[in-house]
Design an enzyme around this catalytic site. Structure first.
Site, PDB file in Angstrom:
ATOM      1  N   SER A  84       0.855  -1.173   0.000  1.00 13.93           N
ATOM      2  CA  SER A  84       0.000   0.000   0.000  1.00 13.93           C
ATOM      3  C   SER A  84       0.903   1.239   0.000  1.00 13.93           C
ATOM      4  CB  SER A  84      -0.869  -0.072   1.237  1.00 13.93           C
ATOM      5  OG  SER A  84      -1.703   1.027   1.274  1.00 13.93           O
ATOM      6  N   LEU A  85       0.338   2.405   0.093  1.00  9.45           N
ATOM      7  CA  LEU A  85       1.164   3.618   0.094  1.00  9.45           C
ATOM      8  C   LEU A  85       0.977   4.385   1.392  1.00  9.45           C
ATOM      9  CD1 LEU A  85       0.399   5.018  -3.478  1.00  9.45           C
ATOM     10  CD2 LEU A  85       2.591   4.137  -2.679  1.00  9.45           C
TER      11      LEU A  85
ATOM     12  N   GLU B 229       2.194  10.971 -10.508  1.00  5.69           N
ATOM     13  CA  GLU B 229       1.069  10.367 -11.242  1.00  5.69           C
ATOM     14  C   GLU B 229      -0.238  10.674 -10.542  1.00  5.69           C
ATOM     15  OE1 GLU B 229       1.748   6.175 -11.181  1.00  5.69           O
ATOM     16  OE2 GLU B 229       3.740   6.385 -12.048  1.00  5.69           O
TER      17      GLU B 229
ATOM     18  N   LYS C  87      -3.592   9.635  -8.698  1.00  7.96           N
ATOM     19  CA  LYS C  87      -3.989   8.505  -7.849  1.00  7.96           C
ATOM     20  C   LYS C  87      -5.483   8.295  -8.090  1.00  7.96           C
ATOM     21  CE  LYS C  87      -3.542   6.789  -3.154  1.00  7.96           C
ATOM     22  NZ  LYS C  87      -4.886   6.265  -2.997  1.00  7.96           N
TER      23      LYS C  87
ATOM     24  N   ASP D 251      -8.936   6.452  -7.766  1.00 10.21           N
ATOM     25  CA  ASP D 251      -9.526   5.692  -6.672  1.00 10.21           C
ATOM     26  C   ASP D 251     -10.329   4.511  -7.225  1.00 10.21           C
ATOM     27  OD1 ASP D 251      -9.852   5.311  -4.048  1.00 10.21           O
ATOM     28  OD2 ASP D 251     -11.535   6.693  -3.823  1.00 10.21           O
TER      29      ASP D 251
ATOM     30  N   ARG E 128      -5.842  -7.397  -4.866  1.00  6.83           N
ATOM     31  CA  ARG E 128      -4.774  -7.248  -3.889  1.00  6.83           C
ATOM     32  C   ARG E 128      -4.988  -8.168  -2.686  1.00  6.83           C
ATOM     33  NH1 ARG E 128      -4.228  -3.737   0.570  1.00  6.83           N
ATOM     34  NH2 ARG E 128      -2.050  -3.457   1.082  1.00  6.83           N
TER      35      ARG E 128
ATOM     36  N   GLU F  37      -4.984  -0.316 -11.514  1.00 10.16           N
ATOM     37  CA  GLU F  37      -6.218  -0.046 -10.782  1.00 10.16           C
ATOM     38  C   GLU F  37      -7.404  -0.204 -11.729  1.00 10.16           C
ATOM     39  OE1 GLU F  37      -5.344   0.927  -7.675  1.00 10.16           O
ATOM     40  OE2 GLU F  37      -7.076   1.959  -6.833  1.00 10.16           O
TER      41      GLU F  37
ATOM     42  N   TYR G 110      -0.047   1.233 -13.404  1.00 10.52           N
ATOM     43  CA  TYR G 110       0.832   2.262 -12.852  1.00 10.52           C
ATOM     44  C   TYR G 110       2.145   1.741 -12.303  1.00 10.52           C
ATOM     45  CZ  TYR G 110      -1.741   0.686  -8.713  1.00 10.52           C
ATOM     46  OH  TYR G 110      -2.319  -0.073  -7.752  1.00 10.52           O
TER      47      TYR G 110
ATOM     48  N   LYS H  96       6.724   9.088  -7.094  1.00 12.32           N
ATOM     49  CA  LYS H  96       7.579   7.907  -7.107  1.00 12.32           C
ATOM     50  C   LYS H  96       9.007   8.276  -7.522  1.00 12.32           C
ATOM     51  CE  LYS H  96       3.708   5.035  -8.482  1.00 12.32           C
ATOM     52  NZ  LYS H  96       3.034   4.268  -9.539  1.00 12.32           N
TER      53      LYS H  96
ATOM     54  N   LYS I 196      -2.450  13.148  -0.613  1.00 11.84           N
ATOM     55  CA  LYS I 196      -3.916  13.120  -0.692  1.00 11.84           C
ATOM     56  C   LYS I 196      -4.492  14.534  -0.633  1.00 11.84           C
ATOM     57  CE  LYS I 196      -6.172   9.610   0.508  1.00 11.84           C
ATOM     58  NZ  LYS I 196      -6.313   8.303   1.005  1.00 11.84           N
TER      59      LYS I 196
ATOM     60  N   CYS J  47     -42.133  22.880  18.745  1.00 12.27           N
ATOM     61  CA  CYS J  47     -41.366  21.677  18.423  1.00 12.27           C
ATOM     62  C   CYS J  47     -42.050  20.913  17.286  1.00 12.27           C
ATOM     63  CB  CYS J  47     -41.253  20.781  19.657  1.00 12.27           C
ATOM     64  SG  CYS J  47     -40.552  19.165  19.258  1.00 12.27           S
TER      65      CYS J  47
ATOM     66  N   CYS K  14     -43.396  17.333  18.899  1.00 15.16           N
ATOM     67  CA  CYS K  14     -44.447  17.199  19.912  1.00 15.16           C
ATOM     68  C   CYS K  14     -45.339  18.426  19.980  1.00 15.16           C
ATOM     69  CB  CYS K  14     -43.833  16.895  21.280  1.00 15.16           C
ATOM     70  SG  CYS K  14     -42.945  18.296  21.981  1.00 15.16           S
TER      71      CYS K  14
ATOM     72  N   CYS L  96     -36.483  22.089  22.235  1.00 18.09           N
ATOM     73  CA  CYS L  96     -37.827  21.724  22.639  1.00 18.09           C
ATOM     74  C   CYS L  96     -37.770  21.577  24.157  1.00 18.09           C
ATOM     75  CB  CYS L  96     -38.227  20.401  21.986  1.00 18.09           C
ATOM     76  SG  CYS L  96     -39.603  19.612  22.815  1.00 18.09           S
TER      77      CYS L  96
ATOM     78  N   CYS M  93     -40.945  14.817  25.129  1.00 20.44           N
ATOM     79  CA  CYS M  93     -41.086  14.872  23.666  1.00 20.44           C
ATOM     80  C   CYS M  93     -40.628  13.539  23.089  1.00 20.44           C
ATOM     81  CB  CYS M  93     -40.224  16.002  23.122  1.00 20.44           C
ATOM     82  SG  CYS M  93     -40.008  15.956  21.337  1.00 20.44           S
TER      83      CYS M  93
HETATM   84  S1  IVH Z   1       1.633   2.742  -6.795  1.00 15.50           S
HETATM   85  C1  IVH Z   1       3.994  -0.138  -4.303  1.00 15.50           C
HETATM   86  N1  IVH Z   1       0.348   4.449  -8.311  1.00 15.50           N
HETATM   87  O1  IVH Z   1      -3.586   3.589  -4.300  1.00 15.50           O
HETATM   88  C2  IVH Z   1       3.217   1.003  -4.765  1.00 15.50           C
HETATM   89  N2  IVH Z   1      -0.888   3.269  -6.673  1.00 15.50           N
HETATM   90  O2  IVH Z   1      -3.511   4.017  -1.419  1.00 15.50           O
HETATM   91  C3  IVH Z   1       1.922   0.592  -5.269  1.00 15.50           C
HETATM   92  N3  IVH Z   1      -3.281   3.770  -6.652  1.00 15.50           N
HETATM   93  O3  IVH Z   1      -2.748   0.309  -3.416  1.00 15.50           O
HETATM   94  C4  IVH Z   1       1.020   1.655  -5.587  1.00 15.50           C
HETATM   95  N4  IVH Z   1      -3.269   5.211  -8.296  1.00 15.50           N
HETATM   96  O4  IVH Z   1      -4.277   0.680  -5.460  1.00 15.50           O
HETATM   97  C5  IVH Z   1       0.267   3.566  -7.309  1.00 15.50           C
HETATM   98  N5  IVH Z   1      -0.655   5.966  -9.742  1.00 15.50           N
HETATM   99  C6  IVH Z   1      -0.745   5.082  -8.746  1.00 15.50           C
HETATM  100  C7  IVH Z   1      -1.983   4.788  -8.125  1.00 15.50           C
HETATM  101  C8  IVH Z   1      -2.000   3.878  -7.076  1.00 15.50           C
HETATM  102  C9  IVH Z   1      -4.021   4.590  -7.427  1.00 15.50           C
HETATM  103  C10 IVH Z   1      -3.824   2.963  -5.540  1.00 15.50           C
HETATM  104  C11 IVH Z   1      -3.233   1.585  -5.410  1.00 15.50           C
HETATM  105  C12 IVH Z   1      -2.626   1.548  -4.037  1.00 15.50           C
HETATM  106  C13 IVH Z   1      -3.426   2.599  -3.332  1.00 15.50           C
HETATM  107  C14 IVH Z   1      -2.701   3.123  -2.104  1.00 15.50           C
END
Ligand code: IVH
Length: 604
Positions: free
Chosen positions: A20-21, A51, A53, A55, A74, A110, A162, A226, A250, A344, A347, A362, A367
């Protein structure tokens, strides 16, 4: 963390875990990330790729000799669900890569829905009489986990890749080079990435996207930064949870525009009448919002919100969204201001404002809305934690006159409850058992459950520790109460006057008769001192903890939870969608922890 395997799919073990990030929310956090990276790499400046992100739902895709052979979710990072057949229905995913791809290749990306696809998926659900998906992410996840690939094929799922999982042989040495190769292999990717030399360029790009995100035809919840050279990525490595070479930035939840359909007054358990905005449902910060708070009569008057108006809604760090602004320039002619009800709405009783208070209340303690509110509050997870006693059951209990107040709950028999709608013998027995069990929840919860105005979980816990029994709290004078940690004269007076009322005295007698434990339990005392003297402030949604659980964990170890950030705060613990507290922490230089860091701190 992560998802459990889904029934109906074969488990798929990932060769390399899907990580995850870590999240950041401020430019300062990003600079700290850059400093760490440069320290480890011993470099003055680092090249980063920024890049979008998107969702959605993370997937790993395996190709052999260019052909798509398998794909998985995942899952918990180590093992996901094998959803090869479902993925194969996604139009963006080529069955065969173009050119001369590596013999074995694992790509990560994704699956998501763009705005148009989300609308289509929801109108299909509406036509089928099914409830709509709250957000595109849920829609994508729900679609990928359908057991019938033919049904998946009908969902407008999209895919973008990605990251490189692994490649044999590996022809690329830069992440940016790999992204370019995705294009020539005909693999789906997002072209909005950019190469930034140094952190200043990254910050500029982040600021730019924060303003431009609405231009995109899909939702992004931030950006991903990255380190570009793959070799540097390898040097930086990863923790068990996330890589050290990448970080998410974020965005704050932001605002959305929608129509205010109506304003309805809602009466809470303390009698406070809150104007609630009924909205045309709108997507904001990942969830669909249909109601928002308009706070109180004064705020409403200041906003001059009128039914039919276009409004901006905002999600602060708090759970309940609010109406932040009214777009008066878009107001239709003939609209009329909304007037606060004189009596009110539940009531018909008298209402009034206490001197110096903005809230209209009230004034009738009997009530029905207040009685119901008190019962629901009593049953809450953070209070007496009675499972199955939600608003619908409370309503029926009151309608059938089975209870009048919380003490009556303890006289209910399974036979009484079995007569309620949707209650068989089993669920009736469960509810009564849950009520029985709530007799011994401890003093902090009991004091919170009483619903004394202004006394939240933190104050209730402080009172419990100081006085040790309900009787002692009830007998305490104003001076003694004002000595409770963090109690000012207002809180002290609220407690004193609440217990002085004849209704409170009668209720206490009835609760004692019902066998409710009114003493501090041994486990309510602090059980360690590793956080002695440390003050914590929580913001946003913490993964794995409710706010109450997180605060209780801090108290158990001798620490203190507070509601606002100051220079005296030791830690701000930030979850998803944090509020302004996080900004404040950054400006005061207070340490910020995420859920994982908090867990580690608790574990010592
Ligand atoms: S890289 C090891 N790049 O965000 C790094 N993740 O909150 C792997 N996600 O689990 C993630 N856009 O599902 C990467 N441009 C992007 C992304 C991305 C969306 C998601 C991904 C990750 C989650 C983390």
């Amino acid at each position: 963390m992560g998802e459990r395997p889904t029934q109906g799919f074969r488990p798929f073990r990932h060769g390399l875990p899907l990580l995850s990030l870590d999240n950041t929310y401020t430019p300062e956090d990003l600079r700290a990330f850059d400093e760490r990276v440069r320290r480890i790499l011993r470099r003055g400046e680092v090249d980063y790729v920024v890049e979008l992100k998107i969702d959605g739902l993370a997937v790993a895709l395996h190709f052999e000799d260019g052909r798509f052979v398998a794909g998985a979710t995942r899952g918990d990072g180590e093992t996901g669900d094998d959803i090869t057949a479902n993925l194969a229905t996604i139009a963006d995913l080529p069955g065969r890569l173009k050119g001369d791809p590596p013999r074995r290749l694992e790509l990560r990306g994704e699956v998501y829905l763009d705005h148009d696809g989300f609308r289509r998926a929801n109108s299909e659900r509406a036509a089928a009489g099914e409830p709509p998906f709250a957000n595109p992410r849920n829609a994508a996840a729900g679609s990928l986990k359908l057991l019938d690939p033919a049904l998946v094929a009908r969902r407008p799922l999209r895919l973008f890749l990605y990251s490189l999982g692994s490649a044999e042989p590996r022809p690329w040495s830069l992440h940016s080079e790999f992204l370019g190769a995705l294009k020539s292999m005909g693999a789906p990717h997002d072209g909005h990435w950019s190469l930034c030399r140094g952190i200043d360029a990254v910050l500029e790009r982040c600021a730019e996207w924060e303003g431009r995100r609405r231009e995109l035809p899909f939702d992004i919840d931030g950006l991903v930064v990255k380190v570009d050279p793959l070799e540097d990525q390898a040097v930086l490595g990863a923790t068990s949870k996330s890589p050290r070479w990448a970080i998410a930035y974020k965005f704050r939840a932001g605002r959305a525009e929608t129509t205010l359909l109506d304003i309805v007054p809602s009466v809470g358990r303390t009698g406070v009448i809150t104007p609630v905005a009924v909205l045309e449902p709108v997507l904001l910060g990942g969830s669909t919002i249909g109601r928002a708070s308009l706070y109180n009569a004064d705020q409403l008057a200041a906003l001059d919100a009128r039914p039919g108006d276009r409004v901006l809604v905002e999600k602060g760090g708090e759970v309940i969204p609010k109406v932040a602004a009214v777009l008066t320039e878009k107001r239709a002619p003939g609209s009329r201001p909304w007037t606060f009800p004189e009596r009110c709405p539940e009531c018909g009783g008298e209402t009034g404002r206490a001197a110096g208070m903005v809230a209209v209340r009230c004034l009738n303690p009997l009530c029905p809305a207040q009685v119901a509110g008190r019962l629901e509050h009593w049953a809450r997870r953070e209070a007496m934690d009675i499972e199955g006693l939600g608003p619908a059951v409370v309503e029926q209990l009151l309608e059938r006159r089975l209870v009048r107040d919380v003490a009556d709950l303890y006289r209910l028999t399974p036979l009484d409850v079995a007569g309620l709608e949707r209650h068989g013998e089993k669920s009736a027995a469960n509810l009564v058992e849950g009520i029985e069990a709530s007799r011994g929840r401890g003093l902090s919860r009991l004091l919170f459950a009483l619903g004394i105005p202004g006394i939240g979980e933190r104050s209730a816990a402080a009172l419990a520790l100081r006085f040790g029994s309900l009787e002692a709290v009830a007998a305490a004078g104003g001076d003694e109460l004002a000595k409770v940690p963090d109690f000012g004269p207002v809180a002290a007076e609220a407690v004193r006057s609440w217990f002085r009322r004849p209704q409170a005295k009668a209720l206490m007698r009835r609760l004692l008769k019902a066998g409710i434990n009114t003493r501090l339990l041994p486990e309510e005392r602090p059980q360690g001192s590793s956080l002695e003297g440390k003050t914590f402030v929580f913001t946003g949604e913490l993964e794995g903890f409710s706010r109450a659980e997180a605060e209780a964990a801090v108290r158990k170890l001798g620490g203190k939870a507070s509601g606002s950030v100051s220079a005296k705060t030791d830690y701000v613990v930030a979850g998803a969608d944090p509020g302004s507290k996080l900004k404040k922490a950054a400006s005061l230089g207070v340490r910020v922890l995420d859920a994982e860091g908090f867990r580690r701190l608790l574990a010592g």
